[in-house]
Design a protein around this motif. Sequence first.
Motif, PDB file in Angstrom:
ATOM      1  N   VAL A 333       0.817  -1.213   0.000  1.00 58.18           N
ATOM      2  CA  VAL A 333       0.000   0.000   0.000  1.00 58.18           C
ATOM      3  C   VAL A 333       0.856   1.272   0.000  1.00 58.18           C
ATOM      4  N   ALA A 334       0.556   2.163  -0.948  1.00 57.90           N
ATOM      5  CA  ALA A 334       1.154   3.496  -1.013  1.00 57.90           C
ATOM      6  C   ALA A 334       0.265   4.496  -0.282  1.00 57.90           C
ATOM      7  N   SER A 489      -3.789  13.069  -3.889  1.00 55.73           N
ATOM      8  CA  SER A 489      -2.541  13.118  -4.630  1.00 55.73           C
ATOM      9  C   SER A 489      -1.560  12.206  -3.892  1.00 55.73           C
ATOM     10  N   VAL A 490      -0.561  11.742  -4.597  1.00 56.05           N
ATOM     11  CA  VAL A 490       0.381  10.808  -3.993  1.00 56.05           C
ATOM     12  C   VAL A 490       1.334  11.570  -3.077  1.00 56.05           C
ATOM     13  N   ALA A 491       1.493  11.113  -1.845  1.00 57.92           N
ATOM     14  CA  ALA A 491       2.376  11.767  -0.877  1.00 57.92           C
ATOM     15  C   ALA A 491       3.822  11.696  -1.341  1.00 57.92           C
ATOM     16  N   TYR A 492       4.569  12.765  -1.115  1.00 62.71           N
ATOM     17  CA  TYR A 492       5.955  12.808  -1.589  1.00 62.71           C
ATOM     18  C   TYR A 492       6.799  11.696  -0.992  1.00 62.71           C
ATOM     19  N   PHE A 493       6.513  11.296   0.259  1.00 63.26           N
ATOM     20  CA  PHE A 493       7.344  10.297   0.931  1.00 63.26           C
ATOM     21  C   PHE A 493       7.016   8.867   0.515  1.00 63.26           C
ATOM     22  N   SER A 494       5.883   8.662  -0.140  1.00 69.51           N
ATOM     23  CA  SER A 494       5.424   7.309  -0.451  1.00 69.51           C
ATOM     24  C   SER A 494       6.362   6.646  -1.459  1.00 69.51           C
ATOM     25  N   SER A 495       6.793   5.435  -1.168  1.00 61.46           N
ATOM     26  CA  SER A 495       7.755   4.740  -2.018  1.00 61.46           C
ATOM     27  C   SER A 495       7.169   4.431  -3.386  1.00 61.46           C
ATOM     28  N   ASP A 558      -3.600  18.443  29.071  1.00 68.49           N
ATOM     29  CA  ASP A 558      -3.538  16.995  29.242  1.00 68.49           C
ATOM     30  C   ASP A 558      -3.118  16.351  27.927  1.00 68.49           C
ATOM     31  N   PRO A 559      -2.462  15.190  27.992  1.00 65.99           N
ATOM     32  CA  PRO A 559      -2.103  14.493  26.757  1.00 65.99           C
ATOM     33  C   PRO A 559      -3.343  14.205  25.915  1.00 65.99           C
ATOM     34  N   PRO A 560      -3.233  14.282  24.594  1.00 63.96           N
ATOM     35  CA  PRO A 560      -4.406  14.077  23.736  1.00 63.96           C
ATOM     36  C   PRO A 560      -4.756  12.605  23.621  1.00 63.96           C
ATOM     37  N   ALA A 561      -6.027  12.326  23.411  1.00 65.00           N
ATOM     38  CA  ALA A 561      -6.477  10.946  23.194  1.00 65.00           C
ATOM     39  C   ALA A 561      -6.335  10.539  21.733  1.00 65.00           C
ATOM     40  N   PHE A 562      -6.098  11.541  20.865  1.00 69.18           N
ATOM     41  CA  PHE A 562      -5.932  11.292  19.432  1.00 69.18           C
ATOM     42  C   PHE A 562      -4.731  12.081  18.942  1.00 69.18           C
ATOM     43  N   ASN A 563      -4.130  11.586  17.858  1.00 71.09           N
ATOM     44  CA  ASN A 563      -2.978  12.261  17.288  1.00 71.09           C
ATOM     45  C   ASN A 563      -3.079  12.219  15.768  1.00 71.09           C
ATOM     46  N   ILE A 564      -2.362  13.122  15.116  1.00 69.14           N
ATOM     47  CA  ILE A 564      -2.369  13.202  13.659  1.00 69.14           C
ATOM     48  C   ILE A 564      -0.998  12.778  13.142  1.00 69.14           C
ATOM     49  N   LEU A 565      -0.972  11.757  12.275  1.00 65.93           N
ATOM     50  CA  LEU A 565       0.278  11.254  11.711  1.00 65.93           C
ATOM     51  C   LEU A 565       0.161  11.105  10.205  1.00 65.93           C
ATOM     52  N   SER A 566       1.321  11.019   9.553  1.00 62.92           N
ATOM     53  CA  SER A 566       1.390  10.753   8.122  1.00 62.92           C
ATOM     54  C   SER A 566       2.432   9.680   7.857  1.00 62.92           C
ATOM     55  N   GLY A 567       2.203   8.861   6.850  1.00 58.51           N
ATOM     56  CA  GLY A 567       3.145   7.817   6.468  1.00 58.51           C
ATOM     57  C   GLY A 567       2.415   6.683   5.769  1.00 58.51           C
ATOM     58  N   THR A 568       3.155   5.838   5.068  1.00 56.95           N
ATOM     59  CA  THR A 568       2.514   4.644   4.509  1.00 56.95           C
ATOM     60  C   THR A 568       2.043   3.732   5.635  1.00 56.95           C
ATOM     61  N   SER A 569       2.592   3.919   6.836  1.00 58.23           N
ATOM     62  CA  SER A 569       2.080   3.206   8.009  1.00 58.23           C
ATOM     63  C   SER A 569       0.606   3.486   8.230  1.00 58.23           C
ATOM     64  N   MET A 570       0.179   4.698   7.900  1.00 63.35           N
ATOM     65  CA  MET A 570      -1.209   5.082   8.089  1.00 63.35           C
ATOM     66  C   MET A 570      -2.089   4.624   6.917  1.00 63.35           C
ATOM     67  N   ALA A 571      -1.489   4.495   5.736  1.00 62.16           N
ATOM     68  CA  ALA A 571      -2.230   4.013   4.570  1.00 62.16           C
ATOM     69  C   ALA A 571      -2.532   2.527   4.683  1.00 62.16           C
TER      70      ALA A 571
END
Length: 802
Positions: A333-334, A489-495, A558-571
């Motif tokens: 997955v990209a 659009s395709v993320a710049y970091f995606s292999s 307080d620490p958040p219960a949710f976070n925002i990330l990017s990466g093929t890990s998320m795809a």
Amino acid sequence: MKRQSICFLVLTFLAELETGQGQSTNGVYIVYMGASAAANGNSRDDHAQLLGSLLRRKGDDVVQSYKHGFSGFAARLSEKEAQTIAEKPGVVSVFPDPLLQLHTTRSWDFLKYQTDLEILNVSSGSDSSSKSPGSETTIIGILDTGIWPESESFNDKNFGPIPSRWKGTCMAGRSFNSTNCNRKLIGARWYEDPDNDISDFNTARDLVGHGTHVAATAAGSLVPDASYYGLASGTAKGGSPESRIAVYRVCTPIGCRGSAILAAFDNAIADGVDVLSLSLGAAAEYEPKFSSDPISIGAFHAVEKGITVVCSAGNGGPGPQTVVNAAPWILTVAATTIDRDFQSDVVLGGNKAIKGGGINFANLQSSPVYPLIYGSSAVEKASEKEARNCDPGSLDGAKVKGKILLCENKDGEYSYKEKLEEVVRLGGIGLILIDDDFRAVASNYRSFPMTAVTSKDGAEILSYIKSTRNAVATILPTVSVANYKPAPSVAYFSSRGPSLKTKNLLKAKPLSFSCDCFNPLNLHCDRNFSQPDVAAPGVGILASWPGNDLSVALPNKDPPAFNILSGTSMACPHVSGLAALVKSQNPTWSPSAIRSAIMTTATQTNNLKSQITSAESIATPYDYGAGEVSITQSSRPGLVYETDTIDYLQFLCNYGYSVSKIKLLSSTIPDGFTCPENASSDLITNMNYPSMSISELSSKESKKVSRTVTNVGEDEELYTAVVNAPKGLEVKVIPDKLQFTKNLKKLSYEVFFKLSTSSNGEDVFGSIMWTNGKYRVHSPFVCLGVALASTCAVLVVDPYYS
């Protein structure tokens, strides 16, 4: 020294490089012995004998034993011992234990909206927000950093009893006990790290956050009013929210050991999962060959047992030939964007607004009253280039203090975090970073006023600075902008592809470097390059996060219960959740049928109804595989391409594996199995994949590719072939119509490729689509230019997490 010993040392050195650490391994070797049972169904005596012998000599040094899904073990061995074991009958391969790395509300709504635009008179398909028949019996296994069980994404409200077929366990550990599991989170395992005895790691509890985020994306329960301190607000949910989750903690903050990954595969096969999700893998430049890749090995046996395996493609982009996890039995997955932008604008003197991107919760005034300077104006005992890029040690603190800095990000020597820290250290009050990639993929700057702008907008800001003696500006806090276009659009970091491992699969093409060494499979000692199968949202993804992580918390919050990330890990978990959804609605489908359904229903258009882009150019199958996944149509694809274990074994024949070793890989291999006498990579073209390939194409003669499709729609269906071929290529489908009946579910066809003109060396793309007016079954292809090879191929289709 004997040549065999020399080659052993060469392979050991290469394997050490493949850890991505640039240092020696931990002394642990993995001994892979193929299937867990012989062809007659009996247990493997050779495994018991070899392991028993080792236990008598080195009992405390045996790290893992694999016996459920496949046969083998991991143990501390000397090089000589490893070489001796590799030469024993029944051993497929021996290789050092590699250290792999990890590769995240609105994304599911965006996918549904996008695929709804693509419907061609399709009867109502699946909706990930509604409950699907059988979805509560579907189990997704997550191999990652563990889980934060208290997250609301893993509540079991309205869940029925745990499926009776589940054979797994909820393994107690540090700060984690059996009561942390429930009817949603039904299983948890962790694996000791052979590198150290740190007891903090002896737990399924997530110490990193990555695993929690991935699990929630794949199968999180619905959580209203989710956000990261008000950003990306909405209802958080996974792709298959009714599915059960089983967690296998194979990674620590240090990385992911191959011995643990194989143990998790072995356990998951026996536990009874339906889908396995792995957002991890080798770095592109170090990816091992099939015989020494824990993910490839484990996935082969999982798929043979009916489990769909989904993996991230890696974060090695935007350069070509960087995709990992590309074995043909893996769904790779990209990452793409969604229609949401995290916008942090720059306001210049005169109230000229420049759109910036990134996540910050700045408290500067909204009026442009703060002095603004270019990095080169604050140079101190450094080159103008270093100061222009705001490299640490290049700036004069007296000139930086109290100012907003405009900095470039072109040198590549320092990360944005190092530049931010330098500006903060010198008393700067804001940072504008000129970087097209960072503008497209938002990074989290927390409370510091920082934003990223494109090179075009950066030039406009610089022009303003030069036009006045008293340049001023401000940086506004981030706001979420919906309905952003174009997307995806395709993320710049995606292999990316193309493949350089097997020319006829574009999941593979042999390199010139090879050696026979002591390698029991007599394989090429190559690197595994290819392209993704499909793409899915992987930019700016909101999902659950450990509730005690101060590193992502705002000051005095307080620490958040949710976070925002990017990466093929998320795809990757987007597709894992989708695979579980397809499985729940089609419980008898094989992993290859599920993969085919996801690939052939993918879309290649964005929300402007134009072709998907990558940066500012048109994207290709090298970037996104078959396209962006469809959650509406994938459960009802019309036709599927089924690939069975024998197809994969024949692939290995044609790839160079010896038949004696291939027979060790599968307990279901039929008597009399042999490799073709003329086995070669050219024969890979006829693997029954959702796409095709053909090599050495010329204008003198046609090349033929054969495929078989299975009708999974209504009984009486007539499909017609539609060919989209590039100029200079003749493509003919025979027959061009397929008539299915109640008793005729499978039909075959052939495709003939021929060059009508000479190639100019450029790669060109096209597709073959079967349609009955209700369903569209799409297969992309690519013809490699003469500069690479006279090849026409159809797509068969992480440093740490971003």
